[in-house]
Scaffold this motif. Structure first.
Motif, short mmCIF file in Angstrom:
data_model
loop_
_atom_site.label_atom_id
_atom_site.label_comp_id
_atom_site.label_asym_id
_atom_site.label_seq_id
_atom_site.Cartn_x
_atom_site.Cartn_y
_atom_site.Cartn_z
N ARG A 82 -2.88 9.36 -15.85
CA ARG A 82 -4.35 9.38 -15.78
C ARG A 82 -4.84 8.80 -14.45
N LEU A 83 -4.21 7.73 -14.02
CA LEU A 83 -4.61 7.12 -12.75
C LEU A 83 -4.34 8.05 -11.57
N GLY A 84 -3.23 8.79 -11.64
CA GLY A 84 -2.88 9.70 -10.56
C GLY A 84 -3.89 10.81 -10.35
N LEU A 85 -4.60 11.18 -11.40
CA LEU A 85 -5.56 12.29 -11.31
C LEU A 85 -6.95 11.84 -10.85
N ILE A 86 -7.14 10.56 -10.59
CA ILE A 86 -8.44 10.07 -10.11
C ILE A 86 -8.60 10.45 -8.64
N PRO A 87 -9.64 11.21 -8.27
CA PRO A 87 -9.84 11.55 -6.85
C PRO A 87 -10.25 10.32 -6.05
N ILE A 88 -9.64 10.17 -4.88
CA ILE A 88 -9.87 9.01 -4.02
C ILE A 88 -10.64 9.45 -2.77
N ALA A 89 -11.76 8.77 -2.51
CA ALA A 89 -12.56 9.08 -1.32
C ALA A 89 -11.96 8.38 -0.11
N ALA A 90 -11.15 9.12 0.62
CA ALA A 90 -10.51 8.57 1.82
C ALA A 90 -10.16 9.73 2.75
N ASN A 91 -10.38 9.54 4.02
CA ASN A 91 -10.09 10.58 5.00
C ASN A 91 -8.59 10.63 5.26
N PRO A 92 -7.90 11.68 4.86
CA PRO A 92 -6.43 11.72 5.03
C PRO A 92 -5.99 11.76 6.49
N LYS A 93 -6.90 12.15 7.40
CA LYS A 93 -6.54 12.22 8.82
C LYS A 93 -6.28 10.83 9.41
N LEU A 94 -6.75 9.79 8.71
CA LEU A 94 -6.57 8.42 9.19
C LEU A 94 -5.22 7.83 8.78
N PHE A 95 -4.44 8.61 8.01
CA PHE A 95 -3.19 8.08 7.48
C PHE A 95 -2.01 8.96 7.89
N GLU A 96 -0.86 8.33 8.00
CA GLU A 96 0.38 9.04 8.30
C GLU A 96 1.03 9.47 6.99
N ASP A 97 1.97 10.40 7.10
CA ASP A 97 2.72 10.84 5.92
C ASP A 97 3.61 9.71 5.42
N PHE A 98 3.69 9.58 4.09
CA PHE A 98 4.57 8.58 3.46
C PHE A 98 5.90 9.28 3.19
N LYS A 99 6.90 8.91 3.97
CA LYS A 99 8.20 9.58 3.86
C LYS A 99 9.13 8.82 2.93
N PRO A 100 10.12 9.52 2.35
CA PRO A 100 11.07 8.84 1.45
C PRO A 100 11.72 7.64 2.14
N GLY A 101 11.73 6.50 1.45
CA GLY A 101 12.31 5.29 2.01
C GLY A 101 11.33 4.40 2.74
N ASP A 102 10.11 4.93 3.01
CA ASP A 102 9.10 4.11 3.69
C ASP A 102 8.54 3.03 2.77
N SER A 103 8.09 1.98 3.37
CA SER A 103 7.38 0.93 2.64
C SER A 103 5.88 1.08 2.88
N PRO A 104 5.05 0.67 1.92
CA PRO A 104 3.60 0.80 2.10
C PRO A 104 3.11 -0.03 3.29
N THR A 105 2.35 0.60 4.18
CA THR A 105 1.72 -0.09 5.30
C THR A 105 0.26 0.32 5.37
N ASN A 106 -0.48 -0.30 6.28
CA ASN A 106 -1.89 0.04 6.43
C ASN A 106 -2.09 1.42 7.04
N LYS A 107 -1.01 2.02 7.58
CA LYS A 107 -1.13 3.33 8.22
C LYS A 107 -0.69 4.49 7.33
N ASN A 108 0.01 4.20 6.24
CA ASN A 108 0.50 5.31 5.41
C ASN A 108 0.09 5.22 3.95
N SER A 109 -0.69 4.21 3.56
CA SER A 109 -1.03 4.08 2.14
C SER A 109 -2.28 3.24 1.92
N ILE A 110 -2.80 3.33 0.71
CA ILE A 110 -3.91 2.49 0.25
C ILE A 110 -3.47 1.87 -1.07
#
Length: 345
Positions: A107-135
């Motif tokens: 249910r949480l996954g289906l909540i639309p998030i108001a955020a500009n995706p152009k401001l973030f990098e792709d989250f690749k397998p093995g990455d840790s959450p940072t201010n540049k790839n996640s919220i």
């Protein structure tokens, strides 16, 4: 003969029990004395976009002068290739509600998030959450009795405190200097989406990590509630329809499609708002009226309707689909040049 050929090339014909001329015919050599080879100047001359309705959540426009394959390419890109931010990982510390952990996470996954995706990098397998790839959002809420509620109250929202868990309860947990670095107000699109219901003693404590993704990976990343198109209807009256027949004709179509006006003292039907027609073909089932009307669809006139989930404005979704299609075309041309060069060598 020329008129018949033109009708065959440009119209889809609706009959009582069948739809004719549905296949594409605008290819070189398809018709004698017609040059259907693609030409940039002709395309520029004939192609146009007419906007009928526009706001952040919805846009309706007519795209005229293109093939169905191109229109469908835009539709599919908007559905599955325009990136957005959505909740991907849920870390549950405590959940004593009646909603199971996996259902709650879904249910949480289906909540639309108001955020500009152009401001973030792709989250690749093995990455840790940072201010540049996640919220990251957190949800900490517990239900308790409202001791100041009236003794005769029956509404759970009066009797209990925090009886409903909604998206308003999601709080941003900034990573590093994220709150100052990003200009957008990072939040769920709507604050009143119901997540769960609680009763005294029940609580939810979790964290959510949002990443960038596309609809082909999971539907939660799709930026549109719907992206659809239909061909522009065409209604031709073969003869004047007057009096009671005019009123009967109007009832065979959705309201507003057929208008009635007085001409020399006689109530006469006319085509008013043809784009409202749903092509039900009800008029062709009336033995008195079916010989008076021709129903068509214009083959290269598409009525687009894009409804955004709110994560990205509807206009931006369409702009991004154009950019992605251009990118695909450039890549295809590069592959052709590369293969041609390889063959020459």
């Amino acid at each position: 003969m020329a008129k018949h050929t033109s009708q065959f090339r440009t119209r889809v014909q609706l009959e009582e029990y069948q739809v004719k001329n549905t296949h594409a015919v605008d290819f070189p050599g398809g018709f004698h004395d017609y040059n259907d080879s693609w030409n940039l100047e002709n395309f520029r001359k004939n192609f146009k976009i007419e906007i009928m309705k526009i706001d952040d959540e919805e846009i309706e426009f007519d795209m005229i002068g293109i093939d169905a394959s191109v229109a469908n390419a835009y539709r599919r890109i908007m559905l599955s290739e325009v990136p957005t931010m959505a909740i991907e990982k849920v870390v549950i510390y405590n959940n004593t509600s009646i909603v199971q952990d996996e259902v709650l996470a879904h249910r949480l996954g289906l909540i639309p998030i108001a955020a500009n995706p152009k401001l973030f990098e792709d989250f690749k397998p093995g990455d840790s959450p940072t201010n540049k790839n996640s919220i990251t959002f957190k949800l900490q809420i517990k239900c308790s009795k409202n001791r100041s509620a009236p003794s005769d109250a029956t509404d759970p929202e009066e009797i209990y405190i925090n009886s409903k868990v909604t998206t308003k309860d999601l709080k941003l947990k900034p990573i590093e200097d994220q709150q100052n670095a990003l200009p957008d107000n990072l939040r769920p699109v709507n604050e009143d989406i119901l997540i769960a219901k609680l009763r005294p003693g029940q609580e939810i404590d979790l964290e959510m990590i949002c990443i960038k993704g596309i609809g082909s990976d999971h539907a939660k990343f799709s930026p549109v509630a719907t992206a659809s198109y239909r061909l522009m209807p065409e209604i031709i009256l073969k003869e004047p329809v007057t009096g009671k027949r005019a009123k009967k004709l109007a009832k065979c179509f959705p309201e507003g499609v057929i208008g009635i006006k007085e001409i020399k003292g006689t109530k006469t039907a006319f085509i008013d708002k043809v784009r409202l027609d749903t092509c039900s073909r009800q008029v062709l089932r009336d033995p008195e009226l079916k010989e008076c009307v021709i129903l068509n669809k214009i083959r290269d006139h598409f009525i687009f309707c894009i409804e955004s989930t709110g994560a990205i404005p509807a206009t931006e979704i369409f702009r991004e689909s154009i950019r992605i299609l251009k990118q695909k075309c450039h890549k295809f041309l590069e592959e052709i040049d590369h293969n041609t060069t390889a063959e020459d060598n």
